[in-house]
Design a protein around this motif. Structure first.
Motif, PDB file in Angstrom:
ATOM      1  N   TRP A 163      -9.417 -43.159  21.280  1.00  0.00           N
ATOM      2  CA  TRP A 163     -10.165 -42.435  20.257  1.00  0.00           C
ATOM      3  C   TRP A 163     -11.633 -42.221  20.590  1.00  0.00           C
ATOM      4  O   TRP A 163     -12.412 -41.812  19.731  1.00  0.00           O
ATOM      5  CB  TRP A 163     -10.041 -43.103  18.881  1.00  0.00           C
ATOM      6  CG  TRP A 163      -8.620 -43.286  18.468  1.00  0.00           C
ATOM      7  CD1 TRP A 163      -7.938 -44.466  18.384  1.00  0.00           C
ATOM      8  CD2 TRP A 163      -7.680 -42.268  18.106  1.00  0.00           C
ATOM      9  NE1 TRP A 163      -6.651 -44.253  17.994  1.00  0.00           N
ATOM     10  CE2 TRP A 163      -6.451 -42.907  17.801  1.00  0.00           C
ATOM     11  CE3 TRP A 163      -7.744 -40.885  18.007  1.00  0.00           C
ATOM     12  CZ2 TRP A 163      -5.316 -42.198  17.421  1.00  0.00           C
ATOM     13  CZ3 TRP A 163      -6.617 -40.185  17.619  1.00  0.00           C
ATOM     14  CH2 TRP A 163      -5.426 -40.849  17.328  1.00  0.00           C
ATOM     15  N   ALA A 164     -12.060 -42.446  21.823  1.00  0.00           N
ATOM     16  CA  ALA A 164     -13.471 -42.259  22.179  1.00  0.00           C
ATOM     17  C   ALA A 164     -13.939 -40.842  21.867  1.00  0.00           C
ATOM     18  O   ALA A 164     -15.070 -40.636  21.430  1.00  0.00           O
ATOM     19  CB  ALA A 164     -13.687 -42.567  23.661  1.00  0.00           C
ATOM     20  N   HIS A 165     -13.073 -39.861  22.038  1.00  0.00           N
ATOM     21  CA  HIS A 165     -13.430 -38.462  21.778  1.00  0.00           C
ATOM     22  C   HIS A 165     -13.587 -38.155  20.292  1.00  0.00           C
ATOM     23  O   HIS A 165     -14.158 -37.141  19.921  1.00  0.00           O
ATOM     24  CB  HIS A 165     -12.390 -37.536  22.401  1.00  0.00           C
ATOM     25  CG  HIS A 165     -10.999 -37.733  21.883  1.00  0.00           C
ATOM     26  ND1 HIS A 165     -10.346 -38.947  21.938  1.00  0.00           N
ATOM     27  CD2 HIS A 165     -10.146 -36.879  21.300  1.00  0.00           C
ATOM     28  CE1 HIS A 165      -9.143 -38.819  21.422  1.00  0.00           C
ATOM     29  NE2 HIS A 165      -8.990 -37.574  21.027  1.00  0.00           N
ATOM     30  N   VAL A 166     -13.111 -39.041  19.454  1.00  0.00           N
ATOM     31  CA  VAL A 166     -13.228 -38.851  18.006  1.00  0.00           C
ATOM     32  C   VAL A 166     -14.501 -39.525  17.485  1.00  0.00           C
ATOM     33  O   VAL A 166     -15.191 -38.997  16.616  1.00  0.00           O
ATOM     34  CB  VAL A 166     -11.981 -39.403  17.278  1.00  0.00           C
ATOM     35  CG1 VAL A 166     -12.135 -39.322  15.779  1.00  0.00           C
ATOM     36  CG2 VAL A 166     -10.736 -38.644  17.740  1.00  0.00           C
ATOM     37  N   PHE A 167     -14.828 -40.687  18.058  1.00  0.00           N
ATOM     38  CA  PHE A 167     -15.971 -41.455  17.578  1.00  0.00           C
ATOM     39  C   PHE A 167     -17.305 -41.002  18.153  1.00  0.00           C
ATOM     40  O   PHE A 167     -18.350 -41.263  17.566  1.00  0.00           O
ATOM     41  CB  PHE A 167     -15.768 -42.943  17.856  1.00  0.00           C
ATOM     42  CG  PHE A 167     -14.596 -43.508  17.129  1.00  0.00           C
ATOM     43  CD1 PHE A 167     -14.553 -43.511  15.743  1.00  0.00           C
ATOM     44  CD2 PHE A 167     -13.510 -44.018  17.813  1.00  0.00           C
ATOM     45  CE1 PHE A 167     -13.455 -44.013  15.057  1.00  0.00           C
ATOM     46  CE2 PHE A 167     -12.416 -44.527  17.141  1.00  0.00           C
ATOM     47  CZ  PHE A 167     -12.391 -44.528  15.755  1.00  0.00           C
ATOM     48  N   LEU A 168     -17.281 -40.339  19.297  1.00  0.00           N
ATOM     49  CA  LEU A 168     -18.505 -39.845  19.924  1.00  0.00           C
ATOM     50  C   LEU A 168     -18.562 -38.329  19.779  1.00  0.00           C
ATOM     51  O   LEU A 168     -17.533 -37.667  19.863  1.00  0.00           O
ATOM     52  CB  LEU A 168     -18.522 -40.199  21.415  1.00  0.00           C
ATOM     53  CG  LEU A 168     -18.438 -41.679  21.770  1.00  0.00           C
ATOM     54  CD1 LEU A 168     -18.263 -41.853  23.268  1.00  0.00           C
ATOM     55  CD2 LEU A 168     -19.683 -42.421  21.293  1.00  0.00           C
ATOM     56  N   ASN A 169     -19.768 -37.783  19.605  1.00  0.00           N
ATOM     57  CA  ASN A 169     -19.849 -36.325  19.615  1.00  0.00           C
ATOM     58  C   ASN A 169     -19.725 -35.857  21.071  1.00  0.00           C
ATOM     59  O   ASN A 169     -19.739 -36.666  22.006  1.00  0.00           O
ATOM     60  CB  ASN A 169     -21.123 -35.819  18.919  1.00  0.00           C
ATOM     61  CG  ASN A 169     -22.390 -36.137  19.675  1.00  0.00           C
ATOM     62  OD1 ASN A 169     -22.447 -36.065  20.903  1.00  0.00           O
ATOM     63  ND2 ASN A 169     -23.438 -36.486  18.935  1.00  0.00           N
ATOM     64  N   ASP A 170     -19.598 -34.545  21.285  1.00  0.00           N
ATOM     65  CA  ASP A 170     -19.349 -34.022  22.633  1.00  0.00           C
ATOM     66  C   ASP A 170     -20.424 -34.427  23.632  1.00  0.00           C
ATOM     67  O   ASP A 170     -20.115 -34.804  24.766  1.00  0.00           O
ATOM     68  CB  ASP A 170     -19.213 -32.495  22.599  1.00  0.00           C
ATOM     69  CG  ASP A 170     -17.921 -32.042  21.945  1.00  0.00           C
ATOM     70  OD1 ASP A 170     -16.997 -32.867  21.778  1.00  0.00           O
ATOM     71  OD2 ASP A 170     -17.836 -30.839  21.613  1.00  0.00           O
ATOM     72  N   ASP A 171     -21.700 -34.349  23.222  1.00  0.00           N
ATOM     73  CA  ASP A 171     -22.789 -34.716  24.136  1.00  0.00           C
ATOM     74  C   ASP A 171     -22.725 -36.194  24.505  1.00  0.00           C
ATOM     75  O   ASP A 171     -22.910 -36.557  25.673  1.00  0.00           O
ATOM     76  CB  ASP A 171     -24.142 -34.387  23.517  1.00  0.00           C
ATOM     77  CG  ASP A 171     -24.390 -32.890  23.417  1.00  0.00           C
ATOM     78  OD1 ASP A 171     -23.791 -32.133  24.213  1.00  0.00           O
ATOM     79  OD2 ASP A 171     -25.178 -32.484  22.545  1.00  0.00           O
ATOM     80  N   GLU A 172     -22.466 -37.055  23.528  1.00  0.00           N
ATOM     81  CA  GLU A 172     -22.370 -38.489  23.803  1.00  0.00           C
ATOM     82  C   GLU A 172     -21.186 -38.782  24.727  1.00  0.00           C
ATOM     83  O   GLU A 172     -21.302 -39.581  25.662  1.00  0.00           O
ATOM     84  CB  GLU A 172     -22.193 -39.264  22.495  1.00  0.00           C
ATOM     85  CG  GLU A 172     -23.416 -39.246  21.593  1.00  0.00           C
ATOM     86  CD  GLU A 172     -23.113 -39.760  20.183  1.00  0.00           C
ATOM     87  OE1 GLU A 172     -24.072 -40.239  19.543  1.00  0.00           O
ATOM     88  OE2 GLU A 172     -21.949 -39.682  19.728  1.00  0.00           O
ATOM     89  N   PHE A 173     -20.072 -38.124  24.473  1.00  0.00           N
ATOM     90  CA  PHE A 173     -18.881 -38.359  25.289  1.00  0.00           C
ATOM     91  C   PHE A 173     -19.125 -37.914  26.737  1.00  0.00           C
ATOM     92  O   PHE A 173     -18.784 -38.631  27.688  1.00  0.00           O
ATOM     93  CB  PHE A 173     -17.673 -37.636  24.698  1.00  0.00           C
ATOM     94  CG  PHE A 173     -16.389 -38.034  25.347  1.00  0.00           C
ATOM     95  CD1 PHE A 173     -15.818 -39.265  25.091  1.00  0.00           C
ATOM     96  CD2 PHE A 173     -15.758 -37.179  26.237  1.00  0.00           C
ATOM     97  CE1 PHE A 173     -14.633 -39.647  25.703  1.00  0.00           C
ATOM     98  CE2 PHE A 173     -14.577 -37.552  26.848  1.00  0.00           C
ATOM     99  CZ  PHE A 173     -14.017 -38.783  26.589  1.00  0.00           C
ATOM    100  N   ARG A 174     -19.750 -36.754  26.929  1.00  0.00           N
ATOM    101  CA  ARG A 174     -20.073 -36.280  28.282  1.00  0.00           C
ATOM    102  C   ARG A 174     -21.024 -37.250  28.980  1.00  0.00           C
ATOM    103  O   ARG A 174     -20.883 -37.528  30.176  1.00  0.00           O
ATOM    104  CB  ARG A 174     -20.677 -34.876  28.227  1.00  0.00           C
ATOM    105  CG  ARG A 174     -19.646 -33.779  28.205  1.00  0.00           C
ATOM    106  CD  ARG A 174     -20.270 -32.417  28.440  1.00  0.00           C
ATOM    107  NE  ARG A 174     -21.069 -31.973  27.312  1.00  0.00           N
ATOM    108  CZ  ARG A 174     -20.591 -31.342  26.259  1.00  0.00           C
ATOM    109  NH1 ARG A 174     -19.315 -31.070  26.190  1.00  0.00           N
ATOM    110  NH2 ARG A 174     -21.386 -30.967  25.281  1.00  0.00           N
ATOM    111  N   GLU A 175     -21.980 -37.774  28.239  1.00  0.00           N
ATOM    112  CA  GLU A 175     -22.934 -38.723  28.821  1.00  0.00           C
ATOM    113  C   GLU A 175     -22.213 -39.997  29.269  1.00  0.00           C
ATOM    114  O   GLU A 175     -22.479 -40.515  30.365  1.00  0.00           O
ATOM    115  CB  GLU A 175     -24.044 -39.053  27.814  1.00  0.00           C
ATOM    116  CG  GLU A 175     -25.062 -40.054  28.312  1.00  0.00           C
ATOM    117  CD  GLU A 175     -25.914 -39.555  29.461  1.00  0.00           C
ATOM    118  OE1 GLU A 175     -26.455 -40.407  30.185  1.00  0.00           O
ATOM    119  OE2 GLU A 175     -26.041 -38.328  29.634  1.00  0.00           O
ATOM    120  N   VAL A 176     -21.306 -40.513  28.468  1.00  0.00           N
ATOM    121  CA  VAL A 176     -20.542 -41.705  28.840  1.00  0.00           C
ATOM    122  C   VAL A 176     -19.733 -41.422  30.100  1.00  0.00           C
ATOM    123  O   VAL A 176     -19.754 -42.213  31.052  1.00  0.00           O
ATOM    124  CB  VAL A 176     -19.621 -42.159  27.684  1.00  0.00           C
ATOM    125  CG1 VAL A 176     -18.615 -43.197  28.153  1.00  0.00           C
ATOM    126  CG2 VAL A 176     -20.449 -42.719  26.521  1.00  0.00           C
TER     127      VAL A 176
END
Length: 182
Positions: A163-176
């Motif tokens: 669920w990382a893609h649900v809890f993080l917004n797109d920018d945060e997910f790309r950064e991770v």
């Protein structure tokens, strides 16, 4: 670059391409029979950078043609073909619409669609288009994880967190993802 138990080493694009090739070949062999494509004309629907097209060509397809809406992915497909050593190369084209396939009727024996359907909004139109471009008796091989699957973010090899893609917004997910890959 760091490498975890399930993570690809991200040294350069060729390393990534090699890793992606092995993953796609494994996914295809795990979910479908290779006999479904040997000697056949194949449409790689949503081909992206051509990774699967090359797997299919190497596995014995008569021909492989990829279509995609993403011009950047198709640029990478072209770059990949410059380094491809196969005797027959796959081809590709840019789709003009998410609702239509710009290819002639009855052109293919099989359509292969990996990690694409979760991005298709007008799936009814596309299914009719598949029927149109398939030859009589043609087959469609589909594999995907729906976006709302725990690992539907397509980065499960780098971010094995459900669920990382649900809890993080797109920018945060790309950064991770970028930090893990770097």
């Amino acid at each position: 670059a760091r490498q975890g138990a399930n993570n690809a080493e991200a040294v350069d694009w060729q390393t990534y391409y090699d890793w992606r090739y092995r993953k796609l070949k494994g996914q295809f062999n795990e979910n479908f029979s290779i006999e479904a494509i040997i000697g056949k004309d194949i449409l790689d629907f949503g081909c992206g950078d051509g990774s699967l097209s090359i797997v299919l060509m190497d596995a014995g397809a008569k021909s492989v043609h990829g279509v995609d809406l993403d011009e950047r992915g198709l640029e990478k497909f072209g770059e990949r073909l410059k380094r491809y050593a196969g005797t027959r190369q796959p081809t590709f084209s840019h789709s003009s619409s998410g609702k239509k396939i710009d290819l002639p009727d009855h052109s293919f024996d099989c359509i292969v669609c990996f990690d694409v359907m979760e991005h298709v909004m007008d799936y009814t139109d596309i299914i009719f288009e598949w029927h149109r471009v398939l030859r009589p008796g043609g087959k469609v091989n589909i594999w995907w994880q729906p976006y709302w699957h725990p690992f539907g973010h397509h980065a499960h090899d780098w971010v094995p967190i459900p669920w990382a893609h649900v809890f993080l917004n797109d920018d945060e997910f790309r950064e991770v993802c970028a930090r893990i890959v770097d």
